[in-house]
Design a protein around this motif. Structure first.
Motif, PDB file in Angstrom:
ATOM      1  N   VAL A   1       3.362  11.909  -2.198  1.00  0.00           N
ATOM      2  CA  VAL A   1       2.333  12.743  -2.818  1.00  0.00           C
ATOM      3  C   VAL A   1       1.389  11.806  -3.555  1.00  0.00           C
ATOM      4  CG1 VAL A   1       3.733  13.128  -4.903  1.00  0.00           C
ATOM      5  CG2 VAL A   1       1.869  14.712  -4.351  1.00  0.00           C
ATOM      6  N   ALA A   2       0.105  12.116  -3.508  1.00  0.00           N
ATOM      7  CA  ALA A   2      -0.895  11.279  -4.168  1.00  0.00           C
ATOM      8  C   ALA A   2      -1.998  12.159  -4.736  1.00  0.00           C
ATOM      9  CB  ALA A   2      -1.477  10.264  -3.194  1.00  0.00           C
ATOM     10  N   VAL A   3      -2.731  11.607  -5.696  1.00  0.00           N
ATOM     11  CA  VAL A   3      -3.893  12.278  -6.274  1.00  0.00           C
ATOM     12  C   VAL A   3      -5.114  11.418  -5.986  1.00  0.00           C
ATOM     13  CG1 VAL A   3      -4.984  13.094  -8.391  1.00  0.00           C
ATOM     14  CG2 VAL A   3      -2.524  13.367  -8.084  1.00  0.00           C
ATOM     15  N   LEU A   4      -6.135  12.010  -5.376  1.00  0.00           N
ATOM     16  CA  LEU A   4      -7.386  11.302  -5.115  1.00  0.00           C
ATOM     17  C   LEU A   4      -8.349  11.550  -6.270  1.00  0.00           C
ATOM     18  CD1 LEU A   4      -9.100   9.662  -2.994  1.00  0.00           C
ATOM     19  CD2 LEU A   4     -10.073  11.874  -2.361  1.00  0.00           C
ATOM     20  N   GLU A   5      -8.970  10.463  -6.765  1.00  0.00           N
ATOM     21  CA  GLU A   5      -9.943  10.541  -7.851  1.00  0.00           C
ATOM     22  C   GLU A   5     -11.129   9.641  -7.529  1.00  0.00           C
ATOM     23  OE1 GLU A   5      -6.816  11.200 -11.552  1.00  0.00           O
ATOM     24  OE2 GLU A   5      -7.402   9.165 -11.002  1.00  0.00           O
ATOM     25  N   ARG A   6     -12.306  10.069  -7.963  1.00  0.00           N
ATOM     26  CA  ARG A   6     -13.490   9.203  -7.866  1.00  0.00           C
ATOM     27  C   ARG A   6     -13.621   8.444  -9.175  1.00  0.00           C
ATOM     28  NH1 ARG A   6     -19.181   9.058  -8.614  1.00  0.00           N
ATOM     29  NH2 ARG A   6     -19.121  10.986  -9.841  1.00  0.00           N
ATOM     30  N   ILE A   7     -13.768   7.118  -9.085  1.00  0.00           N
ATOM     31  CA  ILE A   7     -13.819   6.290 -10.301  1.00  0.00           C
ATOM     32  C   ILE A   7     -15.104   5.462 -10.380  1.00  0.00           C
ATOM     33  CG2 ILE A   7     -11.320   6.188 -10.574  1.00  0.00           C
ATOM     34  CD1 ILE A   7     -11.419   3.391  -9.283  1.00  0.00           C
TER      35      ILE A   7
ATOM     36  N   LEU B   1      -0.798  15.165   0.499  1.00  0.00           N
ATOM     37  CA  LEU B   1       0.585  15.198   0.949  1.00  0.00           C
ATOM     38  C   LEU B   1       0.629  14.477   2.284  1.00  0.00           C
ATOM     39  CD1 LEU B   1       1.576  18.893   0.147  1.00  0.00           C
ATOM     40  CD2 LEU B   1       1.906  16.865  -1.267  1.00  0.00           C
ATOM     41  N   GLY B   2       1.484  13.461   2.367  1.00  0.00           N
ATOM     42  CA  GLY B   2       1.485  12.663   3.580  1.00  0.00           C
ATOM     43  C   GLY B   2       2.800  11.951   3.809  1.00  0.00           C
ATOM     44  N   SER B   3       2.742  10.986   4.696  1.00  0.00           N
ATOM     45  CA  SER B   3       3.920  10.223   5.090  1.00  0.00           C
ATOM     46  C   SER B   3       3.538   8.763   5.229  1.00  0.00           C
ATOM     47  CB  SER B   3       4.490  10.748   6.410  1.00  0.00           C
ATOM     48  OG  SER B   3       4.833  12.111   6.304  1.00  0.00           O
ATOM     49  N   MET B   4       4.548   7.908   5.243  1.00  0.00           N
ATOM     50  CA  MET B   4       4.345   6.466   5.354  1.00  0.00           C
ATOM     51  C   MET B   4       4.874   5.977   6.691  1.00  0.00           C
ATOM     52  SD  MET B   4       3.342   3.665   3.700  1.00  0.00           S
ATOM     53  CE  MET B   4       3.445   4.042   1.927  1.00  0.00           C
ATOM     54  N   SER B   5       4.055   5.194   7.393  1.00  0.00           N
ATOM     55  CA  SER B   5       4.531   4.494   8.586  1.00  0.00           C
ATOM     56  C   SER B   5       4.596   3.010   8.269  1.00  0.00           C
ATOM     57  CB  SER B   5       3.617   4.764   9.784  1.00  0.00           C
ATOM     58  OG  SER B   5       2.306   4.300   9.535  1.00  0.00           O
ATOM     59  N   LEU B   6       5.572   2.322   8.858  1.00  0.00           N
ATOM     60  CA  LEU B   6       5.832   0.923   8.554  1.00  0.00           C
ATOM     61  C   LEU B   6       5.723   0.072   9.812  1.00  0.00           C
ATOM     62  CD1 LEU B   6       8.972   1.403   6.267  1.00  0.00           C
ATOM     63  CD2 LEU B   6       6.589   1.160   5.541  1.00  0.00           C
ATOM     64  N   ALA B   7       5.301  -1.181   9.597  1.00  0.00           N
ATOM     65  CA  ALA B   7       5.269  -2.180  10.662  1.00  0.00           C
ATOM     66  C   ALA B   7       4.528  -1.652  11.887  1.00  0.00           C
ATOM     67  CB  ALA B   7       6.685  -2.634  10.997  1.00  0.00           C
ATOM     68  N   ALA B   8       5.183  -1.670  13.051  1.00  0.00           N
ATOM     69  CA  ALA B   8       4.527  -1.280  14.304  1.00  0.00           C
ATOM     70  C   ALA B   8       4.703   0.189  14.638  1.00  0.00           C
ATOM     71  CB  ALA B   8       5.059  -2.138  15.452  1.00  0.00           C
ATOM     72  N   GLU B   9       5.197   0.996  13.712  1.00  0.00           N
ATOM     73  CA  GLU B   9       5.392   2.426  13.978  1.00  0.00           C
ATOM     74  C   GLU B   9       4.050   3.123  14.192  1.00  0.00           C
ATOM     75  OE1 GLU B   9       9.350   3.038  11.141  1.00  0.00           O
ATOM     76  OE2 GLU B   9       7.393   3.810  10.523  1.00  0.00           O
TER      77      GLU B   9
END
Length: 229
Positions: free
Chosen positions: A197-203, A174-182
């Motif tokens: 939201v993202a799912v981490l997997e080992r591939i 669970l996170g957030s996105m920063s853009l450009a120079a933020e």
């Protein structure tokens, strides 16, 4: 002499006094135990302890919907990527774009990583690119008091967030996105249009991916490939 009081020997008197003292001591100990306060509760964990959190108690309703519909995101995004024109070499990505490629022992080691983003599908329908394969940037995974944290350090789109254990093959971010120079984003739940939201997997033996279903802009599924430097 008849009618007189028998004398008590010093030895017997000493024994009786000793017995009385022992009884008094035991009674005092029992009374002290009866009124002794309970032991104090354990103190707070040390600053170096990892405080495990459950992502289900943190995730927003919008991101819960994204997470639950991630299979649909895979299906639509791959269909568009294979049918529409794109940018980059899609065929070379191998397991990175295979939905069922997750392996066991998912937890990644802390450290620096090379990372690249692959965007699949288009929110613009037929007018958009079906896929975009970007170049390599710098990312990091670090151990924090709240658990593992992922951060993309370079590039114009820099997601970051906490990784929550789920099972042997998956972690939820669970996170957030920063853009450009933020500055780096660290405010999940406060700015809805930046939440993710993202799912981490080992591939692979030393290869991971973050799967971001239904991102805010451009694509229908984002993949971030991670390889330790």
């Amino acid at each position: 002499m008849p009618g007189s009081t028998a004398a008590v020997s010093p030895l017997r008197l000493t024994s009786k006094l000793g017995a009385l003292a022992a009884v008094a001591l035991l009674s005092a100990c029992a009374a002290a135990e009866a009124v002794a306060p309970p032991p104090p509760p354990p103190g707070p964990p040390s600053s170096g302890a990892v405080q495990r959190l459950d992502w289900r108690g943190v995730i927003t309703s919008v991101d819960r919907d994204r997470y639950q519909r991630r299979d649909a995101a895979w299906s639509l995004a791959l269909e568009q990527a294979r049918r529409q024109r794109g940018s980059g070499d899609l065929a070379s990505l191998g397991d990175l774009i295979q939905p069922r490629a997750a392996r066991g022992r998912v937890a990644p080691p802390a450290g620096n990583y090379r990372c690249r983003t692959v965007k699949l599908g288009s929110q613009g329908g037929e007018d958009g690119l079906g896929y975009v394969v970007y170049g390599w940037f710098s990312c990091r995974i670090e151990q924090t008091p709240r658990g593992l944290k992922f951060s993309k350090l370079t590039g114009s789109q820099r997601p970051s967030g906490l990784l929550f254990p789920e099972d042997d093959r998956h972690m939820v971010m669970l996170g957030s996105m920063s853009l450009a120079a933020e500055p780096a984003a660290n405010s999940y739940g406060r700015t809805p249009d930046r939440d993710l939201v993202a799912v981490l997997e080992r591939i692979g033996d030393a290869r991971w991916r973050l799967v971001l279903p239904w991102p805010q802009n451009e694509s229908n599924l984002d993949l971030i490939e991670l390889v330790p430097t």
